[in-house]
Design a protein around this motif. Structure first.
Motif, PDB file in Angstrom:
ATOM      1  N   VAL A  40       0.886  -1.162   0.000  1.00  0.00           N
ATOM      2  CA  VAL A  40       0.000   0.000   0.000  1.00  0.00           C
ATOM      3  C   VAL A  40       0.919   1.206   0.000  1.00  0.00           C
ATOM      4  CG1 VAL A  40      -1.711   1.302   1.325  1.00  0.00           C
ATOM      5  CG2 VAL A  40      -1.825  -1.199   1.240  1.00  0.00           C
ATOM      6  N   ILE A  41       0.726   2.106  -0.968  1.00  0.00           N
ATOM      7  CA  ILE A  41       1.634   3.242  -1.089  1.00  0.00           C
ATOM      8  C   ILE A  41       0.967   4.573  -0.802  1.00  0.00           C
ATOM      9  CG2 ILE A  41       3.208   2.081  -2.664  1.00  0.00           C
ATOM     10  CD1 ILE A  41       1.829   3.586  -4.961  1.00  0.00           C
ATOM     11  N   GLY A  42      -0.333   4.565  -0.511  1.00  0.00           N
ATOM     12  CA  GLY A  42      -1.003   5.822  -0.207  1.00  0.00           C
ATOM     13  C   GLY A  42      -2.451   5.624   0.172  1.00  0.00           C
ATOM     14  N   ALA A  43      -3.037   6.685   0.685  1.00  0.00           N
ATOM     15  CA  ALA A  43      -4.444   6.684   1.047  1.00  0.00           C
ATOM     16  C   ALA A  43      -5.074   7.936   0.472  1.00  0.00           C
ATOM     17  CB  ALA A  43      -4.608   6.651   2.559  1.00  0.00           C
ATOM     18  N   SER A  44      -6.383   7.928   0.366  1.00  0.00           N
ATOM     19  CA  SER A  44      -7.120   9.062  -0.197  1.00  0.00           C
ATOM     20  C   SER A  44      -6.900  10.317   0.629  1.00  0.00           C
ATOM     21  CB  SER A  44      -8.605   8.725  -0.249  1.00  0.00           C
ATOM     22  OG  SER A  44      -9.334   9.847  -0.683  1.00  0.00           O
ATOM     23  N   ARG A  68     -11.702   6.153   2.606  1.00  0.00           N
ATOM     24  CA  ARG A  68     -10.567   5.384   3.108  1.00  0.00           C
ATOM     25  C   ARG A  68      -9.960   4.535   2.006  1.00  0.00           C
ATOM     26  NH1 ARG A  68     -11.877   3.996   9.319  1.00  0.00           N
ATOM     27  NH2 ARG A  68     -12.426   6.114   9.809  1.00  0.00           N
ATOM     28  N   VAL A  69     -10.105   4.966   0.764  1.00  0.00           N
ATOM     29  CA  VAL A  69      -9.576   4.218  -0.374  1.00  0.00           C
ATOM     30  C   VAL A  69      -8.054   4.205  -0.297  1.00  0.00           C
ATOM     31  CG1 VAL A  69      -9.389   4.168  -2.890  1.00  0.00           C
ATOM     32  CG2 VAL A  69     -11.577   4.688  -1.815  1.00  0.00           C
ATOM     33  N   LEU A  70      -7.482   3.033  -0.546  1.00  0.00           N
ATOM     34  CA  LEU A  70      -6.038   2.840  -0.503  1.00  0.00           C
ATOM     35  C   LEU A  70      -5.478   2.757  -1.916  1.00  0.00           C
ATOM     36  CD1 LEU A  70      -6.067  -0.051   2.114  1.00  0.00           C
ATOM     37  CD2 LEU A  70      -5.692   2.379   2.577  1.00  0.00           C
ATOM     38  N   THR A  71      -4.264   3.244  -2.111  1.00  0.00           N
ATOM     39  CA  THR A  71      -3.582   3.091  -3.382  1.00  0.00           C
ATOM     40  C   THR A  71      -2.567   1.961  -3.210  1.00  0.00           C
ATOM     41  OG1 THR A  71      -3.831   5.429  -3.872  1.00  0.00           O
ATOM     42  CG2 THR A  71      -2.175   4.229  -5.146  1.00  0.00           C
ATOM     43  N   ARG A 106     -12.049  -4.483  -2.222  1.00  0.00           N
ATOM     44  CA  ARG A 106     -12.018  -4.778  -3.643  1.00  0.00           C
ATOM     45  C   ARG A 106     -11.527  -3.570  -4.423  1.00  0.00           C
ATOM     46  NH1 ARG A 106     -17.822  -6.722  -5.242  1.00  0.00           N
ATOM     47  NH2 ARG A 106     -18.794  -6.127  -3.336  1.00  0.00           N
ATOM     48  N   VAL A 107     -11.030  -3.870  -5.601  1.00  0.00           N
ATOM     49  CA  VAL A 107     -10.521  -2.833  -6.484  1.00  0.00           C
ATOM     50  C   VAL A 107     -11.701  -1.992  -6.952  1.00  0.00           C
ATOM     51  CG1 VAL A 107      -9.364  -2.394  -8.690  1.00  0.00           C
ATOM     52  CG2 VAL A 107      -8.561  -4.253  -7.201  1.00  0.00           C
ATOM     53  N   VAL A 108     -11.548  -0.664  -6.880  1.00  0.00           N
ATOM     54  CA  VAL A 108     -12.583   0.255  -7.362  1.00  0.00           C
ATOM     55  C   VAL A 108     -12.009   1.058  -8.519  1.00  0.00           C
ATOM     56  CG1 VAL A 108     -13.869   0.408  -5.199  1.00  0.00           C
ATOM     57  CG2 VAL A 108     -11.983   1.968  -5.590  1.00  0.00           C
ATOM     58  N   GLY A 109     -12.867   1.395  -9.448  1.00  0.00           N
ATOM     59  CA  GLY A 109     -12.420   2.140 -10.620  1.00  0.00           C
ATOM     60  C   GLY A 109     -11.633   1.247 -11.565  1.00  0.00           C
ATOM     61  N   THR A 110     -10.996   1.866 -12.534  1.00  0.00           N
ATOM     62  CA  THR A 110     -10.192   1.136 -13.517  1.00  0.00           C
ATOM     63  C   THR A 110      -8.736   1.162 -13.082  1.00  0.00           C
ATOM     64  OG1 THR A 110     -11.723   1.810 -15.250  1.00  0.00           O
ATOM     65  CG2 THR A 110      -9.554   1.019 -15.955  1.00  0.00           C
ATOM     66  N   PRO A 111      -8.126  -0.012 -12.907  1.00  0.00           N
ATOM     67  CA  PRO A 111      -6.720  -0.024 -12.500  1.00  0.00           C
ATOM     68  C   PRO A 111      -5.816   0.553 -13.583  1.00  0.00           C
ATOM     69  CG  PRO A 111      -7.656  -2.250 -12.484  1.00  0.00           C
ATOM     70  CD  PRO A 111      -8.683  -1.336 -13.054  1.00  0.00           C
ATOM     71  N   ALA A 112      -4.772   1.250 -13.168  1.00  0.00           N
ATOM     72  CA  ALA A 112      -3.754   1.740 -14.092  1.00  0.00           C
ATOM     73  C   ALA A 112      -2.755   0.603 -14.325  1.00  0.00           C
ATOM     74  CB  ALA A 112      -3.051   2.950 -13.483  1.00  0.00           C
ATOM     75  N   ALA A 113      -1.758   0.849 -15.128  1.00  0.00           N
ATOM     76  CA  ALA A 113      -0.774  -0.189 -15.443  1.00  0.00           C
ATOM     77  C   ALA A 113      -0.034  -0.669 -14.198  1.00  0.00           C
ATOM     78  CB  ALA A 113       0.224   0.325 -16.474  1.00  0.00           C
ATOM     79  N   ARG A 114       0.299   0.229 -13.294  1.00  0.00           N
ATOM     80  CA  ARG A 114       1.110  -0.147 -12.127  1.00  0.00           C
ATOM     81  C   ARG A 114       0.452   0.150 -10.781  1.00  0.00           C
ATOM     82  NH1 ARG A 114       5.759  -2.247 -13.771  1.00  0.00           N
ATOM     83  NH2 ARG A 114       6.687  -1.464 -15.675  1.00  0.00           N
ATOM     84  N   CYS A 153      -3.527   0.598  -8.453  1.00  0.00           N
ATOM     85  CA  CYS A 153      -4.979   0.454  -8.390  1.00  0.00           C
ATOM     86  C   CYS A 153      -5.468   1.042  -7.073  1.00  0.00           C
ATOM     87  CB  CYS A 153      -5.413  -1.002  -8.537  1.00  0.00           C
ATOM     88  SG  CYS A 153      -4.934  -2.072  -7.173  1.00  0.00           S
ATOM     89  N   SER A 154      -6.760   1.283  -6.996  1.00  0.00           N
ATOM     90  CA  SER A 154      -7.386   1.797  -5.783  1.00  0.00           C
ATOM     91  C   SER A 154      -8.215   0.681  -5.170  1.00  0.00           C
ATOM     92  CB  SER A 154      -8.288   2.988  -6.099  1.00  0.00           C
ATOM     93  OG  SER A 154      -7.531   4.049  -6.631  1.00  0.00           O
TER      94      SER A 154
END
Length: 182
Positions: free
Chosen positions: A24-28, A34-37, A63-71, A73-74
């Motif tokens: 986990v590299i970040g939070a909203s 409380r979405v995590l990156t 669960r993953v929300v939105g569309t994941p990027a290449a490297r 996700c949220s």
């Protein structure tokens, strides 16, 4: 390590799961979210609505929300108040189903809800226990410390039977003596 990875296989056999480590590299920045990156994306095979598990691969996180990027996700934790309700099953033994439960996030990282009185068919094909015929009480046998696992058809099959928590307490609401809250 092998024993830890195989834990829970008896509850949900023949489900292909992609396992990899991702920090986990970040939070909203929004206080209401409380979405995590997470540092994992489509290059690792992450898909929209994918379930995310940690700790020996048996504990559900969200669960993953939105569309994941290449490297990246949220991930929305299932304990986030905006995540909505979740269905579970209290485990009476390692592979023995107790009553089903309908849980809502409280907002502090915990869930609260009611035990179901009727037997419920789980997405994995098993059936939960119903009301105890002698007492009419669905919580008979449910005690603090028991594991609660996911049993919700709105989640992917690969997430079924992952751990979602532990019973902290069992309460009897004054308005209905037959219903118990966990």
């Amino acid at each position: 390590v092998i024993a830890e990875l195989q834990q829970g296989l008896d509850l949900n056999p023949d489900i292909p799961v992609r396992q990899f480590q991702a920090p986990v590299i970040g939070a909203s920045m929004e206080l209401s979210s409380r979405v995590l990156t997470v540092k994992a994306g489509t290059k690792e095979g992450v898909e929209p609505n994918a379930s995310v598990a940690v700790v020996r691969g048996v504990h559900l996180v969200g669960r993953v929300v939105g569309t994941p990027a290449a490297r990246f996700c949220s991930v929305q934790p299932f304990t986030d108040k905006s995540a909505g309700s979740i269905k579970g099953v209290v485990m009476i033994g390692a592979t023995q189903f107790g009553p089903a439960c309908f849980l809502e996030p409280v907002g502090d990282g915990t869930l609260s809800g009611r035990l179901m009185t009727e037997p419920t068919l789980l997405p994995t094909g098993g059936t939960t226990a119903g009301t105890d015929a002698a007492s009419g009480d669905p919580s008979v046998g449910v005690k603090p410390g028991m594991t609660v696992r996911l049993g919700d058809e709105t989640w992917p099959r690969s997430a079924q039977m992952l751990e979602i928590g532990v019973v902290e307490r069992v309460e009897k609401p004054a308005e209905d003596i037959r219903i118990r809250t966990i």
